[in-house]
Design an enzyme around this catalytic site. Structure first.
Site, short mmCIF file in Angstrom:
data_model
loop_
_atom_site.label_atom_id
_atom_site.label_comp_id
_atom_site.label_asym_id
_atom_site.label_seq_id
_atom_site.Cartn_x
_atom_site.Cartn_y
_atom_site.Cartn_z
N ASP A 8 1.11 -1.23 -0.45
CA ASP A 8 -0.45 0.07 -0.28
C ASP A 8 1.13 1.06 -0.06
O ASP A 8 2.00 1.07 -0.04
CB ASP A 8 -1.44 -0.16 0.85
CG ASP A 8 -0.13 -0.15 2.80
OD1 ASP A 8 0.90 0.19 2.19
OD2 ASP A 8 -1.01 -0.09 3.66
N CYS A 65 3.32 -3.18 3.89
CA CYS A 65 2.15 -2.19 4.60
C CYS A 65 2.76 -1.57 5.55
O CYS A 65 4.18 -1.70 5.67
CB CYS A 65 0.60 -3.07 4.85
SG CYS A 65 0.65 -3.53 6.67
N ARG A 132 8.20 -33.74 10.86
CA ARG A 132 6.63 -33.22 10.75
C ARG A 132 6.27 -32.26 11.13
O ARG A 132 5.33 -32.36 11.02
CB ARG A 132 7.69 -33.47 12.84
CG ARG A 132 8.40 -32.55 12.77
CD ARG A 132 9.15 -32.72 14.98
NE ARG A 132 9.73 -31.38 14.72
CZ ARG A 132 11.01 -31.26 14.92
NH1 ARG A 132 11.81 -31.77 13.53
NH2 ARG A 132 11.49 -30.24 15.27
C1 RB5 Z 1 -2.00 2.42 6.01
O1 RB5 Z 1 -1.77 3.92 6.88
C2 RB5 Z 1 -2.02 1.30 7.39
O2 RB5 Z 1 -3.16 1.04 8.04
C3 RB5 Z 1 -0.92 0.15 6.13
O3 RB5 Z 1 -0.33 0.60 6.13
C4 RB5 Z 1 -1.24 -1.35 8.05
O4 RB5 Z 1 0.33 -1.14 8.73
C5 RB5 Z 1 -1.90 -2.00 8.07
O5 RB5 Z 1 -2.05 -3.09 8.45
#
Ligand code: RB5
Length: 144
Positions: A8, A65, A132
């Site tokens: 993201d 993220c 395992r």
């Molecule tokens: C975005 O602000 C943030 O929430 C996202 O990048 C992530 O950290 C969510 O887990």
């Protein structure tokens, strides 16, 4: 090895760094976005990368993220995905050996680029131990 990578906005800069560094090391990288720093929703990219791995279009996935946690939660909803959030190389090694994780998630706001690259290198080169651990992974698959 073909790697699907995604992020993201919060993971964008680290994605760009890892994409270039891993390509330089010979990995085939499929960048599924995001492609700029504008605000977006991490589950969209977790779905794209997770499906690429689950459907065999990529051998492994890397998702970034802010924390790595949202990506892991979202990617693990896709059957066939075993996503692990790692912030140091020991966990990266063990989640390959023990869990046969096929998606690595990283926190772009938590770790620096050199740590992220080392985690990725270890995670990409450590084989699954089987034995395992295969039985346990089979039980995870049975939960899907
Ligand atoms: C975005 O602000 C943030 O929430 C996202 O990048 C992530 O950290 C969510 O887990």
């Amino acid at each position: 090895m073909r790697i699907a990578i995604g992020s993201d906005h919060a993971g964008f800069d680290l994605k760009e760094y890892l994409r270039a560094a891993l390509a330089e090391e010979g990995y085939e990288i499929d960048d599924l976005g995001t492609h700029d720093r504008s605000s977006c929703d991490y589950p969209d990219f977790a779905a794209a990368v997770g499906r690429a791995v689950a459907e065999g279009r990529a051998d492994r996935g890397i998702l970034i993220c802010g924390t790595g946690i949202g990506m892991a939660i979202a990617a693990n909803k896709i059957p066939g995905v075993r996503a692990a959030c790692c912030s140091e190389p020991v966990s990266a090694r063990l989640t390959r050996q023990d869990n046969d994780s096929n998606v690595l998630t990283l926190g772009g706001r938590l770790i620096g680029p050199l740590m992220a690259l080392e985690i990725a290198r270890v995670w990409l080169t450590t084989p699954f131990a089987g034995g395992r651990h295969q039985r346990r992974v089979d039980k995870i698959r049975a939960l899907e």
